[in-house]
Design a protein around this motif. Structure first.
Motif, mmCIF file in Angstrom:
data_model
loop_
_atom_site.group_PDB
_atom_site.id
_atom_site.type_symbol
_atom_site.label_atom_id
_atom_site.label_comp_id
_atom_site.label_asym_id
_atom_site.label_seq_id
_atom_site.Cartn_x
_atom_site.Cartn_y
_atom_site.Cartn_z
ATOM 1 N N ALA A 113 0.831 -1.208 0.000
ATOM 2 C CA ALA A 113 0.000 0.000 0.000
ATOM 3 C C ALA A 113 0.866 1.259 0.000
ATOM 4 N N ARG A 114 1.911 1.248 0.810
ATOM 5 C CA ARG A 114 2.805 2.407 0.850
ATOM 6 C C ARG A 114 3.509 2.604 -0.488
ATOM 7 N N GLY A 115 3.918 1.492 -1.102
ATOM 8 C CA GLY A 115 4.558 1.595 -2.406
ATOM 9 C C GLY A 115 3.616 2.151 -3.449
ATOM 10 N N ASN A 116 2.369 1.714 -3.409
ATOM 11 C CA ASN A 116 1.381 2.201 -4.366
ATOM 12 C C ASN A 116 1.181 3.700 -4.201
ATOM 13 N N ALA A 117 0.977 4.150 -2.961
ATOM 14 C CA ALA A 117 0.763 5.571 -2.701
ATOM 15 C C ALA A 117 1.998 6.399 -3.016
ATOM 16 N N ALA A 118 3.177 5.816 -2.824
ATOM 17 C CA ALA A 118 4.420 6.555 -3.033
ATOM 18 C C ALA A 118 4.602 6.983 -4.485
ATOM 19 N N LEU A 119 3.958 6.296 -5.401
ATOM 20 C CA LEU A 119 4.101 6.616 -6.825
ATOM 21 C C LEU A 119 3.101 7.671 -7.284
ATOM 22 N N THR A 120 2.407 8.294 -6.350
ATOM 23 C CA THR A 120 1.495 9.389 -6.668
ATOM 24 C C THR A 120 2.143 10.721 -6.321
ATOM 25 N N ASP A 121 1.460 11.811 -6.671
ATOM 26 C CA ASP A 121 1.965 13.140 -6.333
ATOM 27 C C ASP A 121 1.655 13.524 -4.881
ATOM 28 N N ALA A 122 0.778 12.754 -4.236
ATOM 29 C CA ALA A 122 0.382 13.072 -2.861
ATOM 30 C C ALA A 122 0.259 11.779 -2.052
ATOM 31 N N PRO A 123 1.392 11.166 -1.700
ATOM 32 C CA PRO A 123 1.358 9.869 -1.008
ATOM 33 C C PRO A 123 0.515 9.856 0.259
ATOM 34 N N ASP A 124 0.598 10.903 1.076
ATOM 35 C CA ASP A 124 -0.166 10.920 2.328
ATOM 36 C C ASP A 124 -1.671 10.953 2.076
ATOM 37 N N THR A 125 -2.056 11.594 0.985
ATOM 38 C CA THR A 125 -3.484 11.681 0.650
ATOM 39 C C THR A 125 -4.040 10.331 0.241
ATOM 40 N N TRP A 126 -3.256 9.582 -0.522
ATOM 41 C CA TRP A 126 -3.762 8.338 -1.092
ATOM 42 C C TRP A 126 -3.466 7.097 -0.259
ATOM 43 N N LEU A 127 -2.601 7.225 0.738
ATOM 44 C CA LEU A 127 -2.252 6.047 1.537
ATOM 45 C C LEU A 127 -3.453 5.413 2.249
ATOM 46 N N PRO A 128 -4.343 6.172 2.885
ATOM 47 C CA PRO A 128 -5.483 5.522 3.553
ATOM 48 C C PRO A 128 -6.309 4.651 2.605
ATOM 49 N N GLY A 129 -6.559 5.133 1.396
ATOM 50 C CA GLY A 129 -7.316 4.337 0.434
ATOM 51 C C GLY A 129 -6.551 3.110 -0.011
ATOM 52 N N ALA A 130 -5.230 3.265 -0.185
ATOM 53 C CA ALA A 130 -4.410 2.123 -0.586
ATOM 54 C C ALA A 130 -4.417 1.053 0.489
ATOM 55 N N VAL A 131 -4.421 1.467 1.745
ATOM 56 C CA VAL A 131 -4.482 0.500 2.852
ATOM 57 C C VAL A 131 -5.842 -0.181 2.881
ATOM 58 N N ARG A 132 -6.921 0.592 2.699
ATOM 59 C CA ARG A 132 -8.263 -0.009 2.656
ATOM 60 C C ARG A 132 -8.343 -1.069 1.574
ATOM 61 N N LEU A 133 -7.795 -0.745 0.418
ATOM 62 C CA LEU A 133 -7.870 -1.674 -0.707
ATOM 63 C C LEU A 133 -7.054 -2.936 -0.445
ATOM 64 N N SER A 134 -5.934 -2.799 0.245
ATOM 65 C CA SER A 134 -5.079 -3.961 0.497
ATOM 66 C C SER A 134 -5.823 -5.055 1.259
ATOM 67 N N ALA A 135 -6.810 -4.659 2.057
ATOM 68 C CA ALA A 135 -7.568 -5.638 2.840
ATOM 69 C C ALA A 135 -8.539 -6.441 1.981
ATOM 70 N N GLU A 136 -8.786 -5.991 0.756
ATOM 71 C CA GLU A 136 -9.743 -6.679 -0.112
ATOM 72 C C GLU A 136 -9.097 -7.273 -1.356
ATOM 73 N N LEU A 137 -7.785 -7.375 -1.373
ATOM 74 C CA LEU A 137 -7.102 -7.851 -2.580
ATOM 75 C C LEU A 137 -7.596 -9.222 -3.034
ATOM 76 N N THR A 138 -7.625 -10.181 -2.129
ATOM 77 C CA THR A 138 -8.003 -11.535 -2.540
ATOM 78 C C THR A 138 -9.475 -11.608 -2.935
ATOM 79 N N THR A 139 -10.318 -10.807 -2.305
ATOM 80 C CA THR A 139 -11.735 -10.769 -2.666
ATOM 81 C C THR A 139 -11.913 -10.244 -4.084
ATOM 82 N N LEU A 140 -11.246 -9.149 -4.407
ATOM 83 C CA LEU A 140 -11.358 -8.571 -5.746
ATOM 84 C C LEU A 140 -10.666 -9.436 -6.793
ATOM 85 N N ALA A 141 -9.622 -10.153 -6.391
ATOM 86 C CA ALA A 141 -8.919 -11.030 -7.327
ATOM 87 C C ALA A 141 -9.832 -12.125 -7.853
ATOM 88 N N ALA A 142 -10.806 -12.535 -7.039
ATOM 89 C CA ALA A 142 -11.745 -13.575 -7.466
ATOM 90 C C ALA A 142 -12.697 -13.062 -8.538
#
Length: 235
Positions: A55-84
């Motif tokens: 999640a941190r790596g994903n957010a780090a590649l944006t122009d505003a890592p602190d802004t996008w980190l919470p969403g990236a963390v939320r998404l990380s919890a659903e990775l396997t669900t969405l992968a299905a």
């Protein structure tokens, strides 16, 4: 009449010079961590750590890592669900990913909504066909192409790069390359931001060499992600 399986639309890309060896090296790196050590070795603490790294790596590649980190963390919890869902109903999986990523940042009425212009719709239809039709054998190549297409088309108008990087990871999870979503592929890209930017630019050029370079870059990022998982689990 003998039924023949449909041709793999990614087969030619998978055979480009340097791609087979790069993909094989990436798979070997993942296997060395996941299979040789055993999936059971990765308990809740390791999984939490590696998901946060991704999640941190994903957010780090944006122009505003602190802004996008919470969403990236939320998404990380659903990775396997969405992968299905990503190989069956890609639009649904990508929309949900955008909702999780952009909640609290983008306007509510734009969450999960793809732009309706004809060019975007056509490109997304092509990506949907690819995700639902390509063979599992081309998982790394499919993930790389899905990533680049989403980053290029920017269908949501916000968080598109984050969605793109997660889409690649979802393909790898769904195909069994990284069944638990333990490999922080997103962090593998973030380890070399300049190479990441050059790789996407090369893909967007549409040249064979540009596409080849992007595929090799993505394979390298998967290998880096496996190394990060190994380091996390060893600690």
């Amino acid at each position: 009449m003998v039924d023949h399986p449909p041709a793999d639309p990614l087969a030619e890309l998978a055979r480009l010079e340097g791609v087979p060896s790069a993909v094989a090296a990436a798979i070997d790196s993942v296997d060395a961590v996941l299979r040789d050590r055993g999936l059971r070795a990765f308990g809740p603490e390791v999984m939490t750590s590696t998901l946060l790294i991704g999640a941190r790596g994903n957010a780090a590649l944006t122009d505003a890592p602190d802004t996008w980190l919470p969403g990236a963390v939320r998404l990380s919890a659903e990775l396997t669900t969405l992968a299905a869902v990503i190989r069956v109903a890609p639009a649904q999986a990508l929309a949900r990913a955008h909702v999780l990523l952009a909640r609290g940042v983008a306007p509510e009425d734009q969450l999960g909504r793809i732009r309706s212009d004809p060019a975007t719709a056509a490109r997304m239809a092509g990506l949907t066909a690819l995700l639902t039709g390509a063979r599992v054998g081309s998982a790394l190549v499919l993930g790389a192409v899905a990533h680049a297409e989403l980053a290029t088309v920017a269908p949501f108008g916000s968080a598109d790069g984050l969605v793109a990087r997660v889409a690649e990871h979802l393909v790898l999870i769904s195909s069994g390359v990284d069944p638990r979503g333990a490999v922080p592929v997103e962090a593998g890209h973030a380890a070399d931001p300049e190479a990441y930017g050059r790789g996407l630019a090369a893909y967007r050029s549409g040249s064979v060499g540009g596409v080849r370079g992007w595929l090799v870059h993505c394979a390298t990022a998967v290998g880096r992600g496996a190394e990060l998982l190994g380091a996390s689990s060893a600690g």
